[in-house]
Design an enzyme around this catalytic site. Structure first.
Site, mmCIF file in Angstrom:
data_model
loop_
_atom_site.group_PDB
_atom_site.id
_atom_site.type_symbol
_atom_site.label_atom_id
_atom_site.label_comp_id
_atom_site.label_asym_id
_atom_site.label_seq_id
_atom_site.Cartn_x
_atom_site.Cartn_y
_atom_site.Cartn_z
ATOM 1 N N CYS B 11 0.845 -1.198 0.000
ATOM 2 C CA CYS B 11 0.000 0.000 0.000
ATOM 3 C C CYS B 11 0.886 1.257 0.000
ATOM 4 O O CYS B 11 2.092 1.171 0.172
ATOM 5 C CB CYS B 11 -0.919 0.008 1.207
ATOM 6 S SG CYS B 11 -0.034 -0.058 2.770
ATOM 7 N N CYS B 14 3.101 1.809 2.959
ATOM 8 C CA CYS B 14 4.268 0.928 3.049
ATOM 9 C C CYS B 14 5.405 1.485 2.197
ATOM 10 O O CYS B 14 6.567 1.438 2.585
ATOM 11 C CB CYS B 14 3.905 -0.480 2.581
ATOM 12 S SG CYS B 14 2.395 -1.106 3.318
#
Lengths: 324, 77
Positions: B11, B14
């Site tokens: 995501c 991250c």
């Protein structure tokens, strides 16, 4: 509560910039400034308050609690309520799912958490207060939690364990009770700076969506005549709610982006229950969410999950139309 | 040499965490490598519930939020 802001924005848009209050541009700009500031203030306030609650009930503690306590059905309500107070990020839904299963928490209880988490969260609540008032917010939060509870219970009764992917079933067989959660020993005041930083981080993260949402909302507010949608989606049309939900399920947006648009739809004549059902479908279920869940469950299980939740969203849509 | 693992299923948060970790390594001058872990089965071995998470030498230091560059650099020292 926000009269001062209304006056301030009116002074800015009508007196300083010099736009007429009766023109499209004047109305749109007033709406944009007023709503942006109001929503951002509420957003920070509510995120901060939720952050304090969350500092005492972090997700690990919730898992430990649900894993160690059998509450004779009460665990569904607890899981759903916890889902509401925990900040939601769709990228965490898979680790959460596995983590819960690993702690021996029943599938239905895990679902209860998973359903409520995106529906009711600090961002959704803050924007709801700003746009529809406290009473509507309370009804929304309670029905969101109820929806997660009932949805989780029904899904739990379907005994879908064999529909999980093999490795998740393996995790399930090795499930064990979580250890007692050990709280960090911090005083209330020691926690505040961290909570403030987190809250600011969340507000900063949704800021672009909020502003884009409000900008679209403002344009619609200024340029679409009141009652415009009534011609197409009237309150008497019994199919409006299911249609709105079916339309909303594949779409993905967070509450921050979709709520300003919902508000304008309501002002322009769409019944509030229909609008909220649409919003719940958009934030609660989506194609990206389905793709993530594919890692832990079969398509059949995802379809049952989505179908059940969509069904209950449709029910709440009708309910909102009756009581709001 | 130290090992930083960033756990997350890809995501946006991250990716930011990975960038922050790499920047922290560069700034602090500590000999460390940054590894990105995207496999969910691998991630779950660390018993975390929220991503992104940051693991320094097999110890989970951060979970569920994006740490700042300074924060990671302080951990490395």
């Amino acid at each position: 509560m926000f009269n001062w802001l209304d006056a301030l924005v009116a002074w800015l848009v009508y007196d300083t910039i010099g736009l007429d209050a009766t023109t499209h541009w004047g109305q749109a700009l007033h709406f944009f400034f007023y709503d942006s500031v109001k929503i951002l203030l509420l957003l920070f306030l509510i995120t901060f308050l939720m952050g304090i609650v969350n500092a005492y009930f972090p997700i690990d503690r919730i898992r430990s609690f649900l894993s160690r306590n059998k509450l004779y059905g009460g665990e569904y309500v607890m899981a759903s309520t916890f889902g509401a107070i925990t900040p939601f990020c769709s990228c965490s839904s898979v680790p959460l799912f596995i983590g819960f299963v690993k702690g021996g928490i029943p599938l239905g209880v895990t679902f209860a958490f998973l359903i409520t988490s995106p529906l009711v969260n600090e961002v959704a609540l803050a924007m709801f207060v700003g746009m529809f008032g406290l009473k509507a917010t309370l009804i929304y939060a309670v029905s969101g939690i109820l929806l997660g509870t009932v949805g989780g219970y029904v899904l739990g009764r379907l005994k879908m364990e064999p529909l999980l992917t093999d490795w998740v079933q393996g995790v399930m067989r090795q499930a064990h009770m979580e250890e007692a959660y050990e709280e960090e020993k911090l005083t209330f005041l020691q926690r505040l700076p961290g909570v403030g930083r987190e809250a600011w981080g969340i507000v900063k993260g949704v800021l672009p969506y909020v502003l884009i949402g409000i900008a679209i909302g403002a344009a619609m507010h200024g340029f679409i005549p009141t009652g415009f949608f009534e011609k197409y989606i009237s309150k008497d049309n019994p199919l409006a709610v299911p249609l709105a939900v079916i339309l909303g399920v594949p779409m993905y947006s967070n509450a921050a982006g979709v709520l300003p648009i919902i508000q304008v739809l309501v002002q322009k004549g769409i019944p509030i229950g229909t609008a909220i059902a649409f919003m719940m479908a958009v934030v609660g279920l989506s194609i990206p969410e389905a793709m993530l869940l594919k890692k832990v469950m079969s398509w059949k299980m995802i379809a049952i999950f989505f179908g059940t939740v969509a069904f209950f969203i449709i029910l709440s849509g009708y309910l909102f139309n009756i009581i709001l | 040499m130290k090992t930083i693992k960033v756990l997350g299923t890809g995501c946006a948060k991250c990716k930011t965490t990975i960038a922050h970790a790499e920047e922290a390594v560069k700034q602090s001058g500590v000999d460390a490598q940054v590894i990105k872990v995207e496999d969910i089965q691998e991630i779950m071995k660390y018993n975390i519930l929220t991503t992104p998470a940051l693991v320094l030498d097999e110890v989970v230091m951060i979970k569920g939020r994006v740490p700042s560059v300074e924060e990671i650099a302080a951990m490395l020292r």
